[in-house]
Write a protein that holds these residues in place. Structure first.
Motif, PDB file in Angstrom:
ATOM      1  N   SER A  78      26.203  33.123  33.051  1.00 28.78           N
ATOM      2  CA  SER A  78      26.853  34.431  33.083  1.00 28.78           C
ATOM      3  C   SER A  78      27.753  34.515  34.316  1.00 28.78           C
ATOM      4  CB  SER A  78      25.805  35.545  33.121  1.00 28.78           C
ATOM      5  OG  SER A  78      25.027  35.454  34.319  1.00 28.78           O
ATOM      6  N   GLY A  79      28.524  35.575  34.398  1.00 27.14           N
ATOM      7  CA  GLY A  79      29.388  35.758  35.554  1.00 27.14           C
ATOM      8  C   GLY A  79      29.871  37.185  35.626  1.00 27.14           C
ATOM      9  N   TYR A  80      30.519  37.532  36.713  1.00 30.86           N
ATOM     10  CA  TYR A  80      31.062  38.875  36.869  1.00 30.86           C
ATOM     11  C   TYR A  80      32.084  38.890  37.996  1.00 30.86           C
ATOM     12  CZ  TYR A  80      28.108  39.304  41.035  1.00 30.86           C
ATOM     13  OH  TYR A  80      27.527  39.111  42.260  1.00 30.86           O
ATOM     14  N   ILE A  81      32.934  39.912  37.976  1.00 29.10           N
ATOM     15  CA  ILE A  81      33.755  40.201  39.145  1.00 29.10           C
ATOM     16  C   ILE A  81      33.472  41.650  39.551  1.00 29.10           C
ATOM     17  CG2 ILE A  81      35.594  38.644  38.375  1.00 29.10           C
ATOM     18  CD1 ILE A  81      37.328  41.275  38.064  1.00 29.10           C
ATOM     19  N   THR A  82      33.585  41.926  40.829  1.00 32.95           N
ATOM     20  CA  THR A  82      33.548  43.290  41.331  1.00 32.95           C
ATOM     21  C   THR A  82      34.934  43.575  41.880  1.00 32.95           C
ATOM     22  OG1 THR A  82      31.220  43.052  41.947  1.00 32.95           O
ATOM     23  CG2 THR A  82      32.434  44.886  42.911  1.00 32.95           C
ATOM     24  N   ARG A  83      35.521  44.684  41.465  1.00 35.27           N
ATOM     25  CA  ARG A  83      36.895  44.964  41.876  1.00 35.27           C
ATOM     26  C   ARG A  83      37.059  46.451  42.180  1.00 35.27           C
ATOM     27  NH1 ARG A  83      39.109  48.476  37.602  1.00 35.27           N
ATOM     28  NH2 ARG A  83      37.810  48.036  35.772  1.00 35.27           N
ATOM     29  N   ARG A  84      38.109  46.732  42.912  1.00 38.25           N
ATOM     30  CA  ARG A  84      38.489  48.113  43.195  1.00 38.25           C
ATOM     31  C   ARG A  84      39.898  48.331  42.654  1.00 38.25           C
ATOM     32  NH1 ARG A  84      35.671  47.506  48.368  1.00 38.25           N
ATOM     33  NH2 ARG A  84      37.579  46.622  49.252  1.00 38.25           N
ATOM     34  N   GLY A  85      40.065  49.404  41.868  1.00 38.18           N
ATOM     35  CA  GLY A  85      41.373  49.712  41.325  1.00 38.18           C
ATOM     36  C   GLY A  85      41.725  48.850  40.124  1.00 38.18           C
ATOM     37  N   GLY A  86      42.961  48.948  39.697  1.00 42.10           N
ATOM     38  CA  GLY A  86      43.414  48.214  38.524  1.00 42.10           C
ATOM     39  C   GLY A  86      43.271  49.038  37.254  1.00 42.10           C
ATOM     40  N   TRP A  87      43.782  48.532  36.178  1.00 45.32           N
ATOM     41  CA  TRP A  87      43.805  49.250  34.913  1.00 45.32           C
ATOM     42  C   TRP A  87      42.648  48.789  34.033  1.00 45.32           C
ATOM     43  CZ3 TRP A  87      49.696  48.142  33.767  1.00 45.32           C
ATOM     44  CH2 TRP A  87      50.460  48.761  34.757  1.00 45.32           C
ATOM     45  N   ASP A  88      41.710  49.696  33.763  1.00 38.41           N
ATOM     46  CA  ASP A  88      40.534  49.353  32.950  1.00 38.41           C
ATOM     47  C   ASP A  88      40.908  48.818  31.570  1.00 38.41           C
ATOM     48  OD1 ASP A  88      38.741  50.055  34.905  1.00 38.41           O
ATOM     49  OD2 ASP A  88      38.413  52.079  34.162  1.00 38.41           O
ATOM     50  N   TRP A  89      41.929  49.423  30.957  1.00 39.91           N
ATOM     51  CA  TRP A  89      42.267  49.056  29.583  1.00 39.91           C
ATOM     52  C   TRP A  89      42.799  47.630  29.477  1.00 39.91           C
ATOM     53  CZ3 TRP A  89      47.230  47.581  28.390  1.00 39.91           C
ATOM     54  CH2 TRP A  89      48.239  47.933  29.294  1.00 39.91           C
TER      55      TRP A  89
END
Length: 261
Positions: A78-89
């Motif tokens: 599995s994996g993931y990123i954590t981010r701030r901002g940007g366009w969810d869609w």
């Protein structure tokens, strides 16, 4: 002056070899993804696919003005990123559809232009290593994977026989291109929060997209849509990268046989 048929022989021979390698790669991927006993062989490929998937999210976040706070790949695949901002869609579907685009374009290029396979492996390897150093430096496994896979691709491009490189690149291309299709059952039916991230349970991409962007569309519909788009992209790559060259090879063979009579 060379006869056209004589001059075309090296190109036709290269085309035939590329087609054989392409077919072999697709058989290998199908076997690996469908025989549980071969999971140990699938594991490195699954980690690579996860890396490309998370890279898709990260690139989409950066392109839409966001910031990637963390980039991680876990030992369980599995994996993931954590981010701030940007366009969810755009960030939401960029994991599966980004991987599909990467795999489809790679499949098309290495099959349509097999002579470029080794230089392309070097280019992707360098890009992957640099991307990892600047984006995934906070996660040891992601760092090892990104730089490690990058170095392997560079080594293949610089040292390996082009046919070996072509086989490896095709396997990577098919696996990443069809990730959304392979994961369709998981996306459709695993709707609970089943992934632990920093002590919290997180739902899969389709569920998150439904919650954040399209609450009026069920995760199952989103999953089917992503899988369909991925299959369409790969089908186009397959048609233009492999099927049309195969048709050309068949036509050339037919013309050669006719010319002997």
């Amino acid at each position: 002056m060379l006869n056209d048929n004589v001059a075309d022989k090296p190109v036709r021979k290269e085309r035939r070899r590329a087609l054989v390698i392409t077919g072999l790669a697709m058989v290998v991927v199908y076997i690996l993804w469908n025989i549980p006993q071969l999971d140990i062989l699938l594991y490195p490929l699954a980690l690579f696919t996860t890396y490309v998937h998370e890279a898709g999210h990260a690139v989409a976040a950066l392109l839409t003005g966001g910031e990637v706070v963390a980039f991680a790949v876990n030992f369980d695949g599995s994996g993931y990123i954590t981010r701030r901002g940007g366009w969810d869609w755009l960030i939401g579907p960029a994991g599966y559809l980004g991987a599909a685009l990467f795999g489809s374009v790679l499949f098309y290029l290495v099959n349509r232009f097999p002579r470029l396979t080794n230089p392309l492996a070097i280019t992707i390897g360098v890009g992957m290593a640099l991307f990892t150093i600047f984006v995934a430096y906070g996660n040891l496994l992601a760092l090892i994977l990104g730089v490690g896979f990058g170095m392997i691709l560079m080594a293949l491009g610089m040292r390996a026989n082009p046919l070996i490189t072509l086989l490896a690149m095709n396997i990577l291309a098919v696996s990443t291109a069809l990730e959304a299709f392979f994961d369709l059952r998981y996306l459709m039916f695993v709707t609970d929060a089943n992934l632990m991230i920093n002590g919290e349970r997180v739902a899969n991409d389709a569920v998150q997209f439904s919650q954040r962007v399209t609450p009026f569309i069920s995760p199952s519909i989103i999953a089917i849509t992503w899988a369909a788009i991925a299959v369409i992209m790969f089908s186009m790559a397959l048609y233009y990268g492999a099927w049309k060259p195969l048709q050309r090879e068949i036509d050339d063979t037919y013309d050669t046989i006719r010319g002997r009579h």
